[in-house]
Design an enzyme around this catalytic site. Structure first.
Site: not given
Ligand code: GRF
Length: 228
Positions: A28, A110, A129
């Site tokens: 997050g 996810m 992404h």
């Molecule tokens: C990020 O690198 C985003 O691009 C990908 O998942 C990761 C999430 O990281 N889809 P976080 O949970 O925001 O730290």
């Protein structure tokens, strides 16, 4: 010119900001950066719900410490039975309705969204992404970038469709890839740009500046910018 479709439900302002739900599965950090930007920069969008499909997502703690309402909709129900994709998405849709959400922001969520969800939220779901799409889609972007020996990577904000990281590209940032990088160092460098890119692109959307023409995005009538 073919007719253009506006991305987003309405023209928002800092005084009447777009009500966003941020969907997460993990750390997050992107959600936290977005909420902090919204609170400090007078932006035309606000996060009113953080929803996770995992009760143990660290991002939920971050959201609670920021006083953002949270919800958890897990893949399993209370008796340990697996929910179907449609059952799961129906519960997520209910939460969006309950919190009067206008726009959905995926930030490390996810799960792929099915037509059951996306048909109801057409042009109102975005994802970030960690690569320069259309290159290196999928769950292991950094690993794939390093394996390919590419010297430039970055991040992409795109509209969500039924595919894996295939929706219209809205904005990108690039970063160098160094020969000594591993997944951790590359991810950290990309995340710095992710945290700048997401609030920026969401502002374009909230201000009604993003349109789709023949499936491709235009920002103020131009192809999407490389922001940084
Ligand atoms: C990020 O690198 C985003 O691009 C990908 O998942 C990761 C999430 O990281 N889809 P976080 O949970 O925001 O730290």
């Amino acid at each position: 010119m073919p007719p253009a479709t506006t991305v987003g439900p309405r023209m928002a302002t800092p005084d009447e900001p777009l009500r966003c739900a941020v969907l997460i599965s993990g750390s997050g950090s992107g959600m936290e950066a977005l909420v902090k930007a919204q609170r400090t920069q007078h932006l035309p969008h606000t996060t009113v719900l953080v929803l996770s499909n995992r009760a143990d997502a660290h991002g939920l703690e971050r959201a609670r410490s920021l006083d953002v309402p949270t919800a958890v909709v897990e893949r399993m129900d209370e008796s340990g039975q697996g929910r179907t994709r449609e059952e799961h998405e129906t519960l997520v849709l209910k939460q969006l309705e309950l919190h009067e959400i206008e726009f959905v922001v995926l930030a490390g969520y996810m799960r792929l969204l099915s037509p059951h969800f996306l048909n109801r939220w057409q042009h109102r779901v975005v994802n970030i992404h960690p690569s320069l799409l259309p290159h290196f889609p999928g769950a292991h972007a950094h690993r794939d970038v390093l394996a390919a020996g590419t010297t430039i990577s970055g991040c992409t904000v795109h509209l969500v469709d039924e595919g894996m990281d295939t929706g219209a590209i809205l904005g990108q940032c690039s970063v160098p890839v160094f020969s000594h990088d591993d997944e951790g160092s590359l991810s950290a460098r990309v995340k710095i740009e992710e945290h700048r890119l997401y609030p920026t692109v969401l502002s374009w959307i909230a201000e009604g500046r993003v349109h789709l023409v023949n499936g491709k995005a235009r920002v103020d009538g131009e192809p999407p910018l490389t922001v940084c």
